[in-house]
Design a protein around this motif. Structure first.
Motif, PDB file in Angstrom:
ATOM      1  N   SER A  31       0.687  -1.238   0.159  1.00 21.36           N
ATOM      2  CA  SER A  31       0.081  -0.063  -0.073  1.00 21.36           C
ATOM      3  C   SER A  31       0.785   1.291  -0.087  1.00 21.36           C
ATOM      4  CB  SER A  31      -0.858   0.081   1.394  1.00 21.36           C
ATOM      5  OG  SER A  31      -1.944   0.956   1.021  1.00 21.36           O
ATOM      6  N   LEU A  32       0.316   2.317   0.226  1.00 20.45           N
ATOM      7  CA  LEU A  32       1.110   3.536   0.126  1.00 20.45           C
ATOM      8  C   LEU A  32       0.535   4.331   1.428  1.00 20.45           C
ATOM      9  CD1 LEU A  32       0.553   5.206  -3.437  1.00 20.45           C
ATOM     10  CD2 LEU A  32       2.398   4.287  -2.411  1.00 20.45           C
ATOM     11  N   CYS A  33       1.643   5.345   2.000  1.00 24.77           N
ATOM     12  CA  CYS A  33       1.268   6.011   3.026  1.00 24.77           C
ATOM     13  C   CYS A  33       0.445   7.074   2.635  1.00 24.77           C
ATOM     14  CB  CYS A  33       2.514   6.643   3.582  1.00 24.77           C
ATOM     15  SG  CYS A  33       2.166   7.837   4.953  1.00 24.77           S
ATOM     16  N   PRO A  34      -0.539   7.228   3.242  1.00 23.83           N
ATOM     17  CA  PRO A  34      -1.492   8.314   2.993  1.00 23.83           C
ATOM     18  C   PRO A  34      -1.505   9.792   3.311  1.00 23.83           C
ATOM     19  CG  PRO A  34      -2.563   7.412   4.829  1.00 23.83           C
ATOM     20  CD  PRO A  34      -1.228   6.706   4.612  1.00 23.83           C
ATOM     21  N   TYR A  35      -0.146   9.889   3.985  1.00 19.05           N
ATOM     22  CA  TYR A  35      -0.085  11.278   4.866  1.00 19.05           C
ATOM     23  C   TYR A  35       0.423  12.348   4.069  1.00 19.05           C
ATOM     24  CZ  TYR A  35      -1.217   9.049   9.306  1.00 19.05           C
ATOM     25  OH  TYR A  35      -1.558   8.574  10.231  1.00 19.05           O
ATOM     26  N   CYS A  36       1.427  12.053   2.866  1.00 19.79           N
ATOM     27  CA  CYS A  36       1.833  13.193   2.343  1.00 19.79           C
ATOM     28  C   CYS A  36       1.965  12.753   0.856  1.00 19.79           C
ATOM     29  CB  CYS A  36       2.930  14.126   3.090  1.00 19.79           C
ATOM     30  SG  CYS A  36       4.756  13.248   2.284  1.00 19.79           S
ATOM     31  N   ALA A  37       2.527  13.874  -0.036  1.00 14.66           N
ATOM     32  CA  ALA A  37       2.534  13.607  -1.537  1.00 14.66           C
ATOM     33  C   ALA A  37       4.066  12.678  -2.009  1.00 14.66           C
ATOM     34  CB  ALA A  37       2.697  14.772  -2.345  1.00 14.66           C
ATOM     35  N   VAL A  38       4.990  12.467  -0.874  1.00 19.94           N
ATOM     36  CA  VAL A  38       5.969  11.716  -1.047  1.00 19.94           C
ATOM     37  C   VAL A  38       5.658  10.514  -1.554  1.00 19.94           C
ATOM     38  CG1 VAL A  38       7.961  10.846  -0.031  1.00 19.94           C
ATOM     39  CG2 VAL A  38       7.402  13.126   0.685  1.00 19.94           C
ATOM     40  N   GLY A  39       4.470   9.868  -1.079  1.00 19.54           N
ATOM     41  CA  GLY A  39       4.141   8.544  -1.426  1.00 19.54           C
ATOM     42  C   GLY A  39       4.901   7.241  -1.077  1.00 19.54           C
ATOM     43  N   CYS A  40       5.233   7.303   0.138  1.00 18.87           N
ATOM     44  CA  CYS A  40       6.266   6.235   0.580  1.00 18.87           C
ATOM     45  C   CYS A  40       5.356   4.955   0.494  1.00 18.87           C
ATOM     46  CB  CYS A  40       6.594   6.304   1.966  1.00 18.87           C
ATOM     47  SG  CYS A  40       7.752   7.741   2.002  1.00 18.87           S
ATOM     48  N   SER A  41       5.797   3.798   0.075  1.00 18.01           N
ATOM     49  CA  SER A  41       5.215   2.560  -0.190  1.00 18.01           C
ATOM     50  C   SER A  41       5.413   1.906   1.239  1.00 18.01           C
ATOM     51  CB  SER A  41       6.003   1.546  -1.003  1.00 18.01           C
ATOM     52  OG  SER A  41       5.893   2.344  -2.167  1.00 18.01           O
ATOM     53  N   LEU A  42       4.273   1.159   1.613  1.00 18.16           N
ATOM     54  CA  LEU A  42       4.276   0.115   2.963  1.00 18.16           C
ATOM     55  C   LEU A  42       3.880  -1.131   2.558  1.00 18.16           C
ATOM     56  CD1 LEU A  42       1.501   2.687   4.716  1.00 18.16           C
ATOM     57  CD2 LEU A  42       3.878   2.780   4.837  1.00 18.16           C
TER      58      LEU A  42
END
Ligand code: SF4
Length: 191
Positions: A46-57
């Motif tokens: 999934s993707l972190c929802p918090y900011c536009a960096v879009g880190c993968s989780l």
């Protein structure tokens, strides 16, 4: 031999046999892995929802005894070219966005002058919020500034977004508040 973090974790018990081929003994690692809460869990990307960096989780889930799917752990995806397995403090605690024993699950209200908080319904809380916002907006709305320019702004209400806002929630809140004429908007984006 180069072994990625994911490869290392997925070697599992088979790795014990192949450990010597890698040049080190994996026995202790496998013993520790067997104690992990996430052993046997399903891995979902999934993707972190918090900011536009879009880190993968990677989210680890497992079916609980009651049949419900339980979210056990979230970590950065080591295969992601964006974050290479790392997460900032917000992303690293994103599990708490879904699961937190410390979360207050219902609205609390402290009446003017009261010392105690009391549990109220969502209907009561939202109605109270709406009435107070309207009263403050009506009392402080500025249609024209001192020079006669039309400004249509509300100076008596301020809005502060929370650190757990997703990008979409932040966008929605900004639209709503600007629609009310608020000029004092702030966002606690990172903690
Ligand atoms: S909040 Fe942090 S972890 Fe999440 S996408 Fe942004 S930088 Fe990455």
């Amino acid at each position: 031999m180069d072994v990625s973090r994911r490869q290392f974790l997925s070697i599992g018990s088979a790795g014990v046999l192949g450990g010597s081929a890698l040049g080190f003994d994996l026995t202790e690692s496998v013993r520790i892995k067997q104690r992990l809460r996430i052993e046997g869990a399903t891995l979902s990307h999934s993707l972190c929802p918090y900011c536009a960096v879009g880190c993968s989780l990677i989210a680890h889930t497992k079916k609980a005894a009651n049949g419900k799917t339980e979210l056990l752990h979230i970590e950065g995806d080591p295969d992601s070219p964006v974050n290479e397995g790392t997460l900032c403090p917000k992303g690293a605690t994103s599990l708490q966005l879904a699961v937190s024993r410390r979360r207050v699950p219902h609205p609390l209200y402290r009446a003017p002058g009261a010392a105690e908080w009391k549990q109220v319904s969502w209907e009561f809380a939202l109605d109270r919020l709406a009435r107070n916002i309207k009263a403050s907006r009506d009392a402080t709305f500025v249609a024209q500034d001192a020079d006669g320019n039309v400004v249509n702004r509300c100076e008596g209400v301020a809005f502060a977004g929370g650190a757990a806002f997703s990008s979409e929630e932040g966008y929605l809140a900004t639209k709503l508040m600007r629609g009310l004429g608020l000029v004092h908007l702030e966002q606690q984006a990172r903690v």
